[in-house]
Design an enzyme around this catalytic site. Structure first.
Site, PDB file in Angstrom:
ATOM      1  N   SER A  44       0.769  -1.064  -0.084  1.00 16.52           N
ATOM      2  CA  SER A  44       0.022  -0.260   0.255  1.00 16.52           C
ATOM      3  C   SER A  44       0.964   1.263   0.001  1.00 16.52           C
ATOM      4  O   SER A  44       0.256   2.368  -0.629  1.00 16.52           O
ATOM      5  CB  SER A  44      -0.931  -0.102   1.177  1.00 16.52           C
ATOM      6  OG  SER A  44      -0.448  -0.268   2.422  1.00 16.52           O
ATOM      7  N   GLU A  45       2.033   1.226   0.420  1.00 12.90           N
ATOM      8  CA  GLU A  45       3.031   2.380   0.584  1.00 12.90           C
ATOM      9  C   GLU A  45       4.343   2.024   0.540  1.00 12.90           C
ATOM     10  O   GLU A  45       4.788   0.958   1.033  1.00 12.90           O
ATOM     11  CB  GLU A  45       2.642   3.274   1.632  1.00 12.90           C
ATOM     12  CG  GLU A  45       2.515   4.754   1.515  1.00 12.90           C
ATOM     13  CD  GLU A  45       1.088   4.823   1.291  1.00 12.90           C
ATOM     14  OE1 GLU A  45       0.806   5.826   0.075  1.00 12.90           O
ATOM     15  OE2 GLU A  45       0.135   4.236   1.601  1.00 12.90           O
ATOM     16  N   THR A  46       5.273   2.678  -0.366  1.00 12.31           N
ATOM     17  CA  THR A  46       6.728   2.837  -0.186  1.00 12.31           C
ATOM     18  C   THR A  46       7.258   4.240   0.156  1.00 12.31           C
ATOM     19  O   THR A  46       6.778   5.194  -0.446  1.00 12.31           O
ATOM     20  CB  THR A  46       7.204   2.173  -1.547  1.00 12.31           C
ATOM     21  OG1 THR A  46       6.944   0.732  -1.925  1.00 12.31           O
ATOM     22  CG2 THR A  46       8.785   2.089  -1.583  1.00 12.31           C
TER      23      THR A  46
END
Length: 263
Positions: A44-46
């Protein structure tokens, strides 16, 4: 070569909470490469960080877009900095699209200082209310709006049962994502977060959504310190405090893997 850490945030152990990738850089790569790395990671996030005079510059990418604020990836990044990159520090400051965000050791948790986003009420006659009920498959008792749409339900069980239509959520004109929330059976409040506009059907645990949830539930429950659960399939626990125009969001992290990206 770029080092990469994958960290589960807002959890006591692996395979729960929200996984985020953290990539320390010496200098910024072009935006297309950053987005490609995030899409390849398919989390969902980097988070990407570059050192600056006060700490680090921090940016967050979903597999589809760059976002203005992300809680779990900030917590994960602080965990990497304070435990692996600069373990002698007790706090770290990140310069971001949402201003300076500070993360501090708090016992076995890390505490983030984030902006408060108190949601404004939406009139029941607004077209959003009907469209939202149709997209979620259940009618909320109250709808509010900040960066995200907040749909308030009467009980935790209803929030847990929701099976939203992502295409209908994507068609909503208001809000980046949709937060579904209710008073908790065993904690102060529970929530889920759906954000197909960012390429994420449901986010496991969402710090930025709690920038809206904390002021709302602090006012509704008449207390400034709250415990919250995000009741996604993975689940996560957040310790929260309302402080006027700021909120504190605290949680634990678990390192899952380390590696190297070869470009």
């Amino acid at each position: 070569m770029i080092p990469i850490y994958q960290v589960d945030a807002f959890t006591h152990g692996p395979f729960s909470g929200n996984p985020a990738a953290v990539c320390p850089l010496d200098d910024w790569l072009d935006d297309a490469t950053l987005l490609s790395i995030a899409a390849e990671n398919n989390l969902s996030e980097t988070a990407f960080i570059v050192p600056n005079d006060s700490g680090y510059h921090l940016r967050w990418f979903t597999p589809a877009i760059e976002v203005d604020l992300c809680g779990h990836a900030t917590l994960a990044t602080a965990y990497v900095v304070l435990n692996h990159l600069q373990p002698g520090l007790d706090s770290i400051a990140f310069e971001t699209m949402s201003g300076t965000l500070t993360v501090t050791r708090d016992g076995d948790r890390l505490s983030m200082d984030f902006p408060s986003r108190d949601p404004a009420p939406i009139d029941t006659a607004h077209a959003l209310v009907e469209a939202l009920a149709d997209a979620l498959g259940a009618a909320p008792s109250e709808v509010r709006l900040s960066r995200d749409v907040l749909a308030v339900f009467d009980d935790e069980a209803t929030v847990r049962r929701l099976a939203p239509d992502s295409a209908k959520l994507l068609a909503l004109e208001e809000g980046l994502g949709v937060i579904a929330s209710a008073r908790g059976d065993e904690v102060d409040f529970v929530s889920r977060f759906f954000v197909p506009k960012a390429g994420i059907a449901e986010d496991p645990v969402t710090g930025s959504a709690h920038c809206t949830l904390i002021p709302f539930w602090a006012g509704r429950l008449g207390k400034s310190k709250l415990v919250a659960h995000q009741v996604s399939a993975r689940g996560g626990e957040l310790h929260c405090e309302h402080r006027g125009d700021r909120v504190t969001i605290s949680g634990r992290c678990q390192l899952f893997l380390t590696g190297t990206i070869h470009l």
